[in-house]
Design a protein around this motif. Structure first.
Motif, PDB file in Angstrom:
ATOM      1  N   LEU A  34      46.780  35.699  45.491  1.00 22.40           N
ATOM      2  CA  LEU A  34      45.846  35.208  46.509  1.00 22.40           C
ATOM      3  C   LEU A  34      46.085  35.882  47.859  1.00 22.40           C
ATOM      4  CD1 LEU A  34      45.785  31.385  45.682  1.00 22.40           C
ATOM      5  CD2 LEU A  34      43.985  33.071  45.216  1.00 22.40           C
ATOM      6  N   LEU A  35      47.344  36.055  48.231  1.00 20.87           N
ATOM      7  CA  LEU A  35      47.666  36.690  49.514  1.00 20.87           C
ATOM      8  C   LEU A  35      47.247  38.160  49.537  1.00 20.87           C
ATOM      9  CD1 LEU A  35      51.151  35.072  50.140  1.00 20.87           C
ATOM     10  CD2 LEU A  35      49.067  34.708  51.496  1.00 20.87           C
ATOM     11  N   LYS A  36      47.382  38.842  48.409  1.00 15.60           N
ATOM     12  CA  LYS A  36      47.041  40.262  48.349  1.00 15.60           C
ATOM     13  C   LYS A  36      45.542  40.492  48.154  1.00 15.60           C
ATOM     14  CE  LYS A  36      48.034  44.514  45.892  1.00 15.60           C
ATOM     15  NZ  LYS A  36      48.706  45.125  44.750  1.00 15.60           N
ATOM     16  N   ALA A  37      44.932  39.823  47.180  1.00 16.27           N
ATOM     17  CA  ALA A  37      43.531  40.079  46.831  1.00 16.27           C
ATOM     18  C   ALA A  37      42.543  39.390  47.756  1.00 16.27           C
ATOM     19  CB  ALA A  37      43.282  39.658  45.389  1.00 16.27           C
ATOM     20  N   ARG A  38      42.916  38.214  48.279  1.00 13.90           N
ATOM     21  CA  ARG A  38      42.055  37.433  49.159  1.00 13.90           C
ATOM     22  C   ARG A  38      40.619  37.293  48.617  1.00 13.90           C
ATOM     23  NH1 ARG A  38      44.355  35.405  53.031  1.00 13.90           N
ATOM     24  NH2 ARG A  38      45.790  36.187  54.508  1.00 13.90           N
ATOM     25  N   PRO A  39      40.491  36.696  47.421  1.00  9.42           N
ATOM     26  CA  PRO A  39      39.141  36.522  46.869  1.00  9.42           C
ATOM     27  C   PRO A  39      38.344  35.513  47.697  1.00  9.42           C
ATOM     28  CG  PRO A  39      40.728  35.298  45.570  1.00  9.42           C
ATOM     29  CD  PRO A  39      41.514  36.093  46.571  1.00  9.42           C
ATOM     30  N   ALA A  40      37.039  35.640  47.650  1.00  7.19           N
ATOM     31  CA  ALA A  40      36.176  34.675  48.344  1.00  7.19           C
ATOM     32  C   ALA A  40      36.110  33.368  47.569  1.00  7.19           C
ATOM     33  CB  ALA A  40      34.775  35.251  48.519  1.00  7.19           C
ATOM     34  N   VAL A  41      36.177  33.466  46.238  1.00  2.15           N
ATOM     35  CA  VAL A  41      36.042  32.294  45.368  1.00  2.15           C
ATOM     36  C   VAL A  41      37.086  32.377  44.262  1.00  2.15           C
ATOM     37  CG1 VAL A  41      34.490  31.020  43.831  1.00  2.15           C
ATOM     38  CG2 VAL A  41      33.546  32.252  45.785  1.00  2.15           C
TER      39      VAL A  41
END
Length: 146
Positions: free
Chosen positions: A94-101
């Motif tokens: 989550l910290l690396k990819a930072r998806p919107a959803v």
């Protein structure tokens, strides 16, 4: 008065116009060993990629997959032997990819998604869902006559 709505140059039956932004959607699953929730979310992933969305399929463990990964879907394997050991890997993702959803299904995976989002503080929109097998539930239900 605003500007007039633009007409779809490819005709009204082309549902891919206008194309959505290249938003990243992550789908969290425990594995691809089989099951209805997995199949449904893979169909969703395929549909989103056909409409130009970036889709990451985040698997707690990829071993023994029985389903094919749709073309255009990226796979992230957390290599965790159990769901409870996947929390640090999911937080790093989550910290690396930072998806919107972030989409998840099934109770243990939903709990993992919720806790990981809270700890990481990444502003990802979280969509959790539960599945059940209605005929199994209905078959074991008891009826009472009034």
């Amino acid at each position: 008065m605003g500007a007039p709505a633009r007409e779809n140059p490819r005709g009204p039956e082309d549902s891919t116009w206008p194309r959505p932004p290249r938003t990243k959607v992550s789908i969290l699953l425990s594995s691809l060993r089989g099951g209805g929730a997995e199949r449904q979310l893979l169909l969703l992933a395929a549909g989103l990629t056909r409409r130009s969305w970036n889709v990451d399929l985040v698997l707690i463990n990829r071993r023994d997959s029985v389903y094919q990964i749709p073309r255009g879907v990226s796979v992230v394997d957390l290599h965790a032997p159990r769901i409870r050991y996947a929390i640090s890997g999911l937080i790093r993702y989550l910290l690396k990819a930072r998806p919107a959803v972030l989409l998840s299904a099934e109770t243990p995976v939903n709990a993992l998604a919720i806790v990981s989002r809270l700890i990481s503080r990444v502003p990802v929109r979280l969509v959790v869902s539960e599945r059940n097998h209605l005929s199994s539930v209905a078959g074991s239900a008891t009826t009472t006559a009034d």
